[in-house]
Scaffold this motif. Structure first.
Motif, mmCIF file in Angstrom:
data_model
loop_
_atom_site.group_PDB
_atom_site.id
_atom_site.type_symbol
_atom_site.label_atom_id
_atom_site.label_comp_id
_atom_site.label_asym_id
_atom_site.label_seq_id
_atom_site.Cartn_x
_atom_site.Cartn_y
_atom_site.Cartn_z
ATOM 1 N N LEU A 96 0.816 -1.203 0.000
ATOM 2 C CA LEU A 96 0.000 0.000 0.000
ATOM 3 C C LEU A 96 0.856 1.262 0.000
ATOM 4 O O LEU A 96 0.337 2.366 -0.149
ATOM 5 C CB LEU A 96 -0.922 0.022 1.233
ATOM 6 C CG LEU A 96 -2.005 -1.059 1.292
ATOM 7 C CD1 LEU A 96 -2.766 -0.954 2.612
ATOM 8 C CD2 LEU A 96 -2.964 -0.939 0.113
ATOM 9 N N GLY A 97 2.163 1.097 0.164
ATOM 10 C CA GLY A 97 3.066 2.230 0.281
ATOM 11 C C GLY A 97 3.609 2.723 -1.045
ATOM 12 O O GLY A 97 3.543 2.045 -2.078
ATOM 13 N N THR A 98 4.166 3.923 -1.006
ATOM 14 C CA THR A 98 4.828 4.497 -2.169
ATOM 15 C C THR A 98 6.097 3.709 -2.482
ATOM 16 O O THR A 98 6.576 2.940 -1.637
ATOM 17 C CB THR A 98 5.208 5.959 -1.890
ATOM 18 O OG1 THR A 98 6.150 5.992 -0.797
ATOM 19 C CG2 THR A 98 3.988 6.792 -1.539
ATOM 20 N N PRO A 99 6.663 3.873 -3.669
ATOM 21 C CA PRO A 99 7.934 3.190 -3.964
ATOM 22 C C PRO A 99 9.008 3.491 -2.926
ATOM 23 O O PRO A 99 9.760 2.582 -2.528
ATOM 24 C CB PRO A 99 8.300 3.742 -5.346
ATOM 25 C CG PRO A 99 6.977 4.042 -5.987
ATOM 26 C CD PRO A 99 6.115 4.559 -4.870
ATOM 27 N N ASP A 100 9.108 4.740 -2.457
ATOM 28 C CA ASP A 100 10.095 5.072 -1.426
ATOM 29 C C ASP A 100 9.803 4.351 -0.123
ATOM 30 O O ASP A 100 10.706 3.875 0.561
ATOM 31 C CB ASP A 100 10.128 6.585 -1.182
ATOM 32 C CG ASP A 100 10.909 7.332 -2.246
ATOM 33 O OD1 ASP A 100 11.671 6.679 -2.998
ATOM 34 O OD2 ASP A 100 10.769 8.571 -2.342
ATOM 35 N N PHE A 101 8.528 4.269 0.237
ATOM 36 C CA PHE A 101 8.134 3.564 1.453
ATOM 37 C C PHE A 101 8.516 2.085 1.350
ATOM 38 O O PHE A 101 9.027 1.499 2.304
ATOM 39 C CB PHE A 101 6.627 3.710 1.677
ATOM 40 C CG PHE A 101 6.121 3.071 2.950
ATOM 41 C CD1 PHE A 101 6.051 3.800 4.130
ATOM 42 C CD2 PHE A 101 5.695 1.750 2.963
ATOM 43 C CE1 PHE A 101 5.576 3.218 5.301
ATOM 44 C CE2 PHE A 101 5.230 1.161 4.117
ATOM 45 C CZ PHE A 101 5.171 1.898 5.305
ATOM 46 N N GLN A 102 8.264 1.496 0.193
ATOM 47 C CA GLN A 102 8.578 0.083 0.001
ATOM 48 C C GLN A 102 10.084 -0.160 0.053
ATOM 49 O O GLN A 102 10.542 -1.170 0.600
ATOM 50 C CB GLN A 102 7.998 -0.398 -1.330
ATOM 51 C CG GLN A 102 6.480 -0.408 -1.353
ATOM 52 C CD GLN A 102 5.925 -0.943 -2.660
ATOM 53 O OE1 GLN A 102 6.572 -1.711 -3.360
ATOM 54 N NE2 GLN A 102 4.712 -0.517 -3.010
ATOM 55 N N ALA A 164 0.968 9.733 6.520
ATOM 56 C CA ALA A 164 1.318 10.552 5.362
ATOM 57 C C ALA A 164 0.957 9.757 4.114
ATOM 58 O O ALA A 164 1.262 8.555 4.027
ATOM 59 C CB ALA A 164 2.801 10.896 5.362
ATOM 60 N N PHE A 165 0.298 10.412 3.162
ATOM 61 C CA PHE A 165 -0.085 9.777 1.904
ATOM 62 C C PHE A 165 0.414 10.631 0.746
ATOM 63 O O PHE A 165 0.303 11.858 0.777
ATOM 64 C CB PHE A 165 -1.604 9.626 1.811
ATOM 65 C CG PHE A 165 -2.204 8.718 2.848
ATOM 66 C CD1 PHE A 165 -2.222 7.349 2.664
ATOM 67 C CD2 PHE A 165 -2.739 9.244 4.014
ATOM 68 C CE1 PHE A 165 -2.770 6.516 3.624
ATOM 69 C CE2 PHE A 165 -3.294 8.427 4.980
ATOM 70 C CZ PHE A 165 -3.302 7.055 4.789
ATOM 71 N N LEU A 166 0.947 9.961 -0.253
ATOM 72 C CA LEU A 166 1.475 10.648 -1.434
ATOM 73 C C LEU A 166 0.794 10.083 -2.678
ATOM 74 O O LEU A 166 0.635 8.861 -2.801
ATOM 75 C CB LEU A 166 2.988 10.460 -1.522
ATOM 76 C CG LEU A 166 3.717 11.173 -2.668
ATOM 77 C CD1 LEU A 166 3.631 12.690 -2.490
ATOM 78 C CD2 LEU A 166 5.176 10.733 -2.719
ATOM 79 N N GLN A 167 0.415 10.959 -3.585
ATOM 80 C CA GLN A 167 -0.259 10.513 -4.797
ATOM 81 C C GLN A 167 0.772 10.008 -5.806
ATOM 82 O O GLN A 167 1.705 10.710 -6.177
ATOM 83 C CB GLN A 167 -1.085 11.637 -5.402
ATOM 84 C CG GLN A 167 -2.182 11.167 -6.341
ATOM 85 C CD GLN A 167 -3.165 12.273 -6.657
ATOM 86 O OE1 GLN A 167 -2.786 13.429 -6.760
ATOM 87 N NE2 GLN A 167 -4.437 11.935 -6.819
#
Length: 202
Positions: A96-102, A164-167
């Protein structure tokens, strides 16, 4: 975990900052691109991109999802944590995370971050029926992410969150997460004793 069900998608905004953090135990993870969320503090809006002029303000407001979407982001994230804790599989939460989060958090890293919460065997599913409360308006961060800080007013413990959520490609994805289970402070009781009345003169 139990709480009075309040079905609805309207999001309530608290006028006061969250309290009781000293009693909380926190579980968090974030990407390198976003400041790691922490439970609500007086600095919760630090790093918010300043909007200057009418065009910037309009752009800022257009970038923030409507209340329905905000509630869905909050609830689906907490439920994803709940499912990961119940199964021990944090792959879906990571996905469910952004590429950076992953890149910053593999499944093992997330399992370690939420280990103590998982050991409590709490079922967070009832939050689906409780309306989240925000400690303030959603804030737009410098990297374009939105930060949502607030609580689920469940009982006996409240679920305090800072997300924090990023589109990414038109989809809002998790870029940072912090959860805390907090026993709300009892309301301060004021003295009910009336002031002494002066004796009437005869």
């Amino acid at each position: 975990m139990a709480g009075q069900a309040r079905v609805g998608f309207g999001i309530l905004v608290l006028t006061l900052l969250l309290v009781g953090q000293a009693q909380a135990q926190n579980w968090s993870a974030s990407s390198k691109s976003s400041a790691q969320p922490a439970p609500a503090t007086k600095e919760q809006n630090a790093g918010t991109a300043a909007a200057t002029g009418g065009d910037a303000l309009a752009s800022r407001n257009a970038a923030i999802p409507n209340d329905y979407k905000l509630v869905m982001l909050i609830k689906t994230t907490i439920i994803a944590v709940n499912q990961a804790n119940m199964t021990g599989n944090y792959t879906l939460l990571r996905d469910l995370g952004t590429p950076d989060f992953q890149r910053s958090n593999n499944a093992t890293r997330l399992a370690e971050a939420f280990a103590s919460l998982r050991q409590r065997n709490l079922d967070l599913a009832p939050i689906l029926f409780i309306t989240p409360k925000l400690a303030g308006p959603p804030s737009l961060q410098q990297n374009g992410s939105i930060r949502l800080t607030g609580l689920i007013p469940s009982s006996p413990e409240q679920v305090h969150f800072d997300f924090a959520f990023l589109q990414v490609d038109g989809q809002w994805m998790l870029d940072g997460i912090s959860l805390a289970m907090v026993h709300p402070k009892a309301p301060i009781e004021t003295s009910a004793a009336p002031a002494a009345q002066a004796a009437k003169k005869r």
